[in-house]
Design a protein around this motif. Structure first.
Motif, PDB file in Angstrom:
ATOM      1  N   ILE A  95       0.793  -0.909   0.023  1.00  0.00           N
ATOM      2  CA  ILE A  95      -0.071   0.189   0.144  1.00  0.00           C
ATOM      3  C   ILE A  95       0.930   1.140  -0.205  1.00  0.00           C
ATOM      4  O   ILE A  95       0.638   2.185  -0.729  1.00  0.00           O
ATOM      5  N   SER A  98       2.522   1.430  -3.615  1.00  0.00           N
ATOM      6  CA  SER A  98       1.567   1.800  -4.639  1.00  0.00           C
ATOM      7  C   SER A  98       0.494   2.818  -4.504  1.00  0.00           C
ATOM      8  O   SER A  98       0.409   3.616  -5.792  1.00  0.00           O
ATOM      9  N   LYS A  99       0.152   3.346  -3.349  1.00  0.00           N
ATOM     10  CA  LYS A  99      -0.517   4.373  -3.140  1.00  0.00           C
ATOM     11  C   LYS A  99      -0.094   5.613  -2.579  1.00  0.00           C
ATOM     12  O   LYS A  99      -0.553   6.676  -2.960  1.00  0.00           O
ATOM     13  N   SER A 154     -11.462  -0.635   0.176  1.00  0.00           N
ATOM     14  CA  SER A 154     -10.663   0.430  -0.123  1.00  0.00           C
ATOM     15  C   SER A 154      -9.249   0.694  -0.110  1.00  0.00           C
ATOM     16  O   SER A 154      -8.522   1.265  -0.776  1.00  0.00           O
ATOM     17  N   GLU A 157      -7.941  -3.606  -1.804  1.00  0.00           N
ATOM     18  CA  GLU A 157      -8.490  -4.180  -3.111  1.00  0.00           C
ATOM     19  C   GLU A 157      -8.852  -5.489  -3.086  1.00  0.00           C
ATOM     20  O   GLU A 157      -9.209  -6.088  -4.101  1.00  0.00           O
ATOM     21  N   ILE A 162      -3.002  -6.338  -4.913  1.00  0.00           N
ATOM     22  CA  ILE A 162      -2.360  -5.061  -5.300  1.00  0.00           C
ATOM     23  C   ILE A 162      -0.816  -5.406  -6.070  1.00  0.00           C
ATOM     24  O   ILE A 162      -0.233  -6.411  -5.887  1.00  0.00           O
TER      25      ILE A 162
END
Lengths: 356, 292
Positions: A95, A98-99, A154, A157, A162
């Motif tokens: 997370i 990637s986010k 949220s 995923e 991911i």
């Protein structure tokens, strides 16, 4: 102070420092450096990509197993949630990468820290619980974390998983097996060194005191709840760190691998390797990873050989059987694990030809 | 309201099943303090044993029943003799891991022999057992489950209360060294408790199989559901296992019916953590007092 001498033929220790020293003679230290040099400079050039892939997985599993051994082997708190903690680490790294767009080093470290927090939360029941009850509480933790990983869509995923960006450190691309090998094993060496030294410190001694008898430890003035939580935190940090590395290595993660079976594999590693021994955790990681590879290789081989082609699909469950059998046989015939076997082998070499 | 009553009845019957499958677990724990992770696999073994005899060998049902119980009794003995006895006196984690290893072995063997498919028993329950009461209907399986469960509870209640072996088992559970010094054959008690537990497991496995079909994965998952049940009721209390089973079953069906179906699987474990924090020894468990 140079101590280039052979090991004495008895226990002649006079000071406490001699008791807790890691290397009794300088030969051990020399061999360690030689071994490290061979590992870091030799192995990546000799091994092919597939072997290197297995070795990397062994390294990652080794980090996780060392963490679990600090918790179970040294502090005596049985945890059935290590696989879920590994998953929390993998997901936090994924997370963050990637986010949020964290770089590789930061997100793996942060994964360790986040997992340490989560581990401490799930270690809370150890205030009042021990033995079986704690074991069941961590089992519940495993299922709750699994549920969160699948259903908090949220953030995670859900079942889709991911995909991580390629790992890079100081603008060097780490996506090849060889480059990742160095990352994994440098981390492995550092974490090993930290674990070995942690056990020699006052914290390690407090852990062992709690394992041996927590009431007596409390009576001697050790704040046991704080140390139990610390042990959960450290162990989960190792699991999360390993999970973060693993997430970057496989490049895409789903909640699928982080089941109870993974936790059981980790416990199997430290039992087969040897409870309460850092080299034991590494031996165990080696053994279980190799066993998994050997079993999947055997299944594939059976599938390709004409005679068994029909039965190959039904042979796959035998992997689970062999895995269980390995655990059971080790528990019955060598409960102290591979570390004990290794000690016996070494001392029989040392004592040869005048063994008693 | 109708929905509520249907959920209530479903919950009660599922809960009763959990209670029934928790019985074998409590039995083993009570007499030998072994936390059995191979419980679900023992259920599955019983169910498959019965399947092979009834559907494939086509023996009469009563014979199948007797043979299954006898087979599982022997199996329990063998498991104790081969695997558990070498570990008497070893650390807790090793015994737990041994049962985990056994679980993996049994599961692998059963998947190898039967595959992961869903099997069904031939229909042998008389329709007369089903109850129809207004809009609410109770299938005959549930009625049979309750009847068989009650019979077993009665038999074991009497066994523990009055038979000499039952009293030996209780004495070993209560204080092992004292029982030893009074001449109780502790190893035989362990063996017997595993054998009886395997029989109880086979029973619950068969009933579960009649209700939901027989599938290795699902039956071994039930083995893990047993943990919240026994913790809620108290690890060493047979009555507690029943109350715990019913509460967990109701909780599951109501959560599944009113909140969300995905939460249904995990709610027992959330409750489990809460109970452990508030009342670690469960509703009816005996509190352990430790001295240094």
């Amino acid at each position: 102070m140079p101590r280039l001498r052979f090991r004495p033929c008895g226990n002649f220790k006079e000071r406490y420092e001699e008791e807790i020293t890691i290397f009794e003679t300088d030969f051990g230290r020399v061999w360690l450096w030689v071994g490290l040099a061979l590992l870091l400079l030799g192995v990546p050039f000799i091994a092919g990509p597939y072997t290197l892939y297995i070795i990397n997985n062994i390294g990652i599993a080794g980090i996780g197993a060392i963490g679990l051994n600090i918790l179970i082997g040294y502090t005596g708190q049985i945890s059935l949630g290590h696989g879920a903690f590994f998953g929390v680490g993998a997901y936090s790294a994924a997370i963050l990468a990637s986010k949020v767009g964290c770089p590789f080093g930061l997100s793996v470290l942060a994964a360790g820290v986040v997992t340490a927090m989560v581990g401490m939360i799930f270690g809370m029941p150890s205030v009042r619980l021990k033995h079986l009850y704690l074991c069941i509480a961590t089992l519940a933790g495993q299922f709750i974390i699994e549920y969160v990983l699948v259903n908090w869509e949220s953030l995670t995923e859900g079942a889709e998983g991911i995909i991580l960006p390629e790992a890079s450190l100081f603008k060097l691309n780490l996506s090849s097996d060889r480059a990742f090998f160095w990352v994994v094993f440098v981390c492995f060496a550092i974490l090993c060194w930290m674990a070995v030294n942690l056990i020699r410190s006052r914290y390690g001694r407090a852990f062992v005191a709690i394992r041996d008898n927590d009431l007596a430890a409390e009576g001697m003035g050790i704040p046991i709840f704080r140390y139990k939580l610390l042990s959960f935190g450290i162990s989960s940090f190792y699991a999360g760190f390993a999970g973060g590395l693993w997430a970057y290595y496989t490049m895409s993660i789903t909640p699928e691998p982080f089941t109870l079976f993974l936790s059981i594999q980790y416990i199997a590693m430290i039992i087969i390797g040897g409870l309460g021994s850092i080299p034991g955790a590494v031996f165990g990681a080696l053994f279980i990873t190799m066993l998994n590879e050997a079993l999947s290789w055997a299944t594939e081989y059976m599938m390709n050989v004409g005679v068994f082609a029909g039965g190959a699909l039904t042979l796959a469950p035998l992997r689970e059987f062999v895995f269980g059998l390995a655990i059971v046989l080790f528990l019955i015939f060598e409960p102290k694990g591979l570390a004990e076997v290794w000690r016996i082998v070494r001392s029989s070499f040392r004592l040869w030809p005048f063994s008693y | 309201m109708e929905f509520f009553i249907q959920l209530l009845i479903n919950g009660l019957s599922i809960g009763f099943l959990y209670a029934l499958s928790a019985l074998g677990f409590v039995m083993i724990f009570k007499s030998s303090s072994v936390l059995n992770f191979a419980h679900g696999e023992l259920l599955a073994i019983g169910a498959f044993f019965f399947l092979v005899l009834s559907a494939w060998a086509k023996l009469p049902i009563v014979v199948c029943f007797a043979l299954t119980l006898a087979g599982c009794f022997t199996l329990g003995f063998v498991i104790e003799r081969l695997f558990l006895r070498p570990l008497i006196g070893e650390a807790l984690i090793e015994v737990i891991m041994l049962t985990v290893g056994l679980a993996a072995m049994f599961k692998g063997l059963m998947l190898f022999a039967f595959g992961g498919n869903l099997f069904r028993y031939p229909d042998f329950l008389p329709q007369a057992l089903s109850i129809k009461w207004g809009a609410v209907s109770i299938p005959s399986v549930y009625v049979a489950a309750v009847i068989i469960g009650l019979i077993f509870l009665g038999v074991f209640g009497f066994f523990f209360k009055y038979s000499s072996q039952g009293i030996y088992m209780r004495s070993v559970a209560d204080h092992q060294p004292a029982a030893l010094s009074l001449g109780v054959h502790v190893r035989r008690v362990f063996a017997l408790s595993w054998a009886i537990a395997a029989v109880v497991c086979a029973m619950s496995g068969i009933i579960l199989g009649i209700m939901q079909g027989i599938n290795v994965h699902e039956l071994s998952a039930v083995g893990l559901k047993v943990f919240p049940v026994v913790i809620l009721g108290g690890l060493d209390s047979i009555g507690g296992a029943i109350v715990g089973g019913v509460i967990i079953g109701l909780l599951e069906t109501f959560t599944g019916g009113y909140l969300s179906t995905s939460l249904r699987e995990v709610i027992p474990y959330i409750v489990l953590v809460l109970i452990l924090l508030i009342k670690p020894y469960g509703l009816f468990g005996s509190v352990e007092i430790e001295r240094v």
